[in-house]
Design an enzyme around this catalytic site. Structure first.
Site, PDB file in Angstrom:
ATOM      1  N   MET A  29       0.546  -1.279  -0.088  1.00  0.00           N
ATOM      2  CA  MET A  29      -0.147   0.182   0.202  1.00  0.00           C
ATOM      3  C   MET A  29       0.959   1.632  -0.281  1.00  0.00           C
ATOM      4  SD  MET A  29      -3.376  -0.843   2.427  1.00  0.00           S
ATOM      5  CE  MET A  29      -2.788  -1.278   3.298  1.00  0.00           C
ATOM      6  N   LEU A  32       6.469   3.377   1.270  1.00  0.00           N
ATOM      7  CA  LEU A  32       7.820   2.150   1.383  1.00  0.00           C
ATOM      8  C   LEU A  32       8.544   2.485   2.984  1.00  0.00           C
ATOM      9  CD1 LEU A  32       7.818   1.309  -2.258  1.00  0.00           C
ATOM     10  CD2 LEU A  32       6.129  -0.084  -0.430  1.00  0.00           C
ATOM     11  N   HIS A  33       8.771   1.580   3.416  1.00  0.00           N
ATOM     12  CA  HIS A  33       9.800   1.333   4.326  1.00  0.00           C
ATOM     13  C   HIS A  33      10.592  -0.073   4.005  1.00  0.00           C
ATOM     14  CE1 HIS A  33       7.880  -1.451   6.128  1.00  0.00           C
ATOM     15  NE2 HIS A  33       6.304  -0.698   6.141  1.00  0.00           N
ATOM     16  N   HIS A  36       9.326  -3.113   3.395  1.00  0.00           N
ATOM     17  CA  HIS A  36       9.348  -3.916   2.291  1.00  0.00           C
ATOM     18  C   HIS A  36       9.859  -3.980   1.750  1.00  0.00           C
ATOM     19  CE1 HIS A  36       5.431  -0.432   3.446  1.00  0.00           C
ATOM     20  NE2 HIS A  36       5.224  -1.529   3.160  1.00  0.00           N
ATOM     21  N   GLY A 148       5.183 -10.613   4.250  1.00  0.00           N
ATOM     22  CA  GLY A 148       5.144 -10.671   5.447  1.00  0.00           C
ATOM     23  C   GLY A 148       4.419 -11.120   6.448  1.00  0.00           C
ATOM     24  N   GLU A 149       6.048 -11.705   7.643  1.00  0.00           N
ATOM     25  CA  GLU A 149       4.758 -12.233   8.560  1.00  0.00           C
ATOM     26  C   GLU A 149       4.563 -11.062   9.861  1.00  0.00           C
ATOM     27  OE1 GLU A 149       7.828 -15.442   9.860  1.00  0.00           O
ATOM     28  OE2 GLU A 149       7.527 -16.706   8.446  1.00  0.00           O
TER      29      GLU A 149
HETATM   30  P1  AMP Z   1       1.069  -2.756   3.123  1.00  0.00           P
HETATM   31  O1  AMP Z   1       2.394  -2.430   2.378  1.00  0.00           O
HETATM   32  O2  AMP Z   1       1.365  -2.495   4.712  1.00  0.00           O
HETATM   33  O3  AMP Z   1      -0.147  -3.818   2.997  1.00  0.00           O
HETATM   34  O4  AMP Z   1       3.047  -4.370   3.526  1.00  0.00           O
HETATM   35  C1  AMP Z   1       2.561  -4.926   1.805  1.00  0.00           C
HETATM   36  C2  AMP Z   1       3.731  -5.810   2.508  1.00  0.00           C
HETATM   37  O5  AMP Z   1       4.728  -5.800   2.973  1.00  0.00           O
HETATM   38  C3  AMP Z   1       3.154  -7.037   2.613  1.00  0.00           C
HETATM   39  O6  AMP Z   1       3.356  -8.175   2.879  1.00  0.00           O
HETATM   40  C4  AMP Z   1       3.505  -6.949   4.773  1.00  0.00           C
HETATM   41  O7  AMP Z   1       3.650  -7.858   5.898  1.00  0.00           O
HETATM   42  C5  AMP Z   1       4.854  -7.103   3.993  1.00  0.00           C
HETATM   43  N1  AMP Z   1       5.006  -5.485   5.930  1.00  0.00           N
HETATM   44  C6  AMP Z   1       5.161  -4.749   6.060  1.00  0.00           C
HETATM   45  N2  AMP Z   1       5.604  -4.538   6.845  1.00  0.00           N
HETATM   46  C7  AMP Z   1       6.903  -4.948   7.694  1.00  0.00           C
HETATM   47  C8  AMP Z   1       8.157  -5.129   8.084  1.00  0.00           C
HETATM   48  N3  AMP Z   1       8.629  -4.539   8.955  1.00  0.00           N
HETATM   49  N4  AMP Z   1       8.415  -6.363   8.067  1.00  0.00           N
HETATM   50  C9  AMP Z   1       7.975  -7.631   6.427  1.00  0.00           C
HETATM   51  N5  AMP Z   1       7.472  -7.359   6.295  1.00  0.00           N
HETATM   52  C10 AMP Z   1       6.304  -6.116   6.255  1.00  0.00           C
END
Ligand code: AMP
Length: 281
Positions: A29, A32-33, A36, A148-149
């Site tokens: 979404m 990004l960090h 991601h 991500g877990e």
């Molecule tokens: P999001 O943008 O929050 O929907 O996350 C996109 C993907 O990145 C999802 O599969 C999340 O589980 C993964 N993700 C988000 N934060 C982390 C993190 N700190 N470590 C590993 N994976 C992450």
């Protein structure tokens, strides 16, 4: 390269398919960090080319203000992805390009995985997640997709989704990236004040302590202890803490040998909702 429309993305992807390149996919979404990026790097190491989608999916938000305040930083995201080695295609669509005219979710039965924890506190969340991922998987047709877990319940739901929708994609789970004090990296962390950010380290410390105590104490005792830890903190409010069987996500009442357990937590720091989880045995 950035695409806003499926049509142009399809064209580019077919070029790579013709060259027998495998396609890795990382749905996000945005905002990004490093967490991601670790998924994208893993995907690049295992595929010929990687698609990263950047789409704040309206149907998975149960709270309009959370959707509105969700951080958006497309230009910065594109710059970050350009620092990686390898071919990364960015798909950043408008809702209509994915959903068509009606931006609504389909209802799914994920066999109970969708009911506890995030499902209980964010009604309809996993219907929204399932719907958008089904659309994305069909648009991109990746060989492997990386999750991500950090969102462990989502990871289990996605594995089930792929079975239900008979999608020919391998789901790869990736470890949680954390800040130096243990807080799981999240796009939402941008919205924390300095104090909230520091205090939110308690989430990780608590999970670590539960992991350490897991052999000695009952589930009830551990849950009570966690409640007390957070009731003492003025900056954080516990929404739920649950110990569940990792595979089924059924909340544990009593520990049984042979089961693999995980702790799950959701905490509010002011208006910002943070989640985390950890393997216990
Ligand atoms: P999001 O943008 O929050 O929907 O996350 C996109 C993907 O990145 C999802 O599969 C999340 O589980 C993964 N993700 C988000 N934060 C982390 C993190 N700190 N470590 C590993 N994976 C992450």
């Amino acid at each position: 390269m950035i695409f806003n429309q499926q049509q142009s993305l399809h064209k580019e992807l077919s070029r790579y398919r013709a060259l027998q390149k495998t396609i890795g996919f990382v749905p996000t979404m945005g905002a990004l960090h490093t967490g991601h990026l670790s998924l994208v790097e893993k995907a690049l190491s295992q595929n010929g080319i990687v698609v990263v989608s950047i789409f704040v999916n309206p149907t998975q938000f149960n709270n309009a203000s959370d959707l509105q305040k969700y951080p958006r930083s497309l230009d910065q995201d594109v710059k970050l992805l350009q620092t990686l080695n390898g071919v990364v295609l960015i798909y950043a669509p408008k809702p209509s390009d994915l959903y068509g005219k009606q931006v609504i979710s389909k209802h799914y039965d994920f066999g109970g995985l969708e009911n506890p924890m995030e499902g209980k506190f964010r009604k309809g969340h996993f219907d929204g997640v399932g719907t958008v991922l089904n659309l994305l998987f069909r648009a991109i047709r990746p060989d492997k997709a990386y999750f991500g877990e950090k969102d462990f319940q989502q990871l289990q739901v996605v594995r089930k989704l792929v079975q239900l929708e008979k999608l020919p994609v391998e789901i790869v789970g990736c470890p949680i990236s954390r800040e130096p004090h243990g807080l799981a990296m999240s796009s939402r962390n941008n919205r924390l004040s300095d104090t909230q950010f520091e205090e939110a380290g308690l989430i990780y410390q608590t999970l670590k302590e539960v992991q350490y105590k897991f052999d000695q104490y009952s589930v009830t005792k551990l849950k009570d202890w966690v409640q007390k830890q957070f009731s003492k903190n003025a900056h954080l409010e516990l929404e739920y803490f649950e110990i569940a069987i990792a595979k089924t996500l059924k909340p544990a009442v009593r520990k049984r040998s042979g089961n693999t357990y995980r702790a799950f937590i959701a905490v509010f720091a002011g208006e910002v909702r943070l989640i985390d989880n950890m393997a216990l045995n």
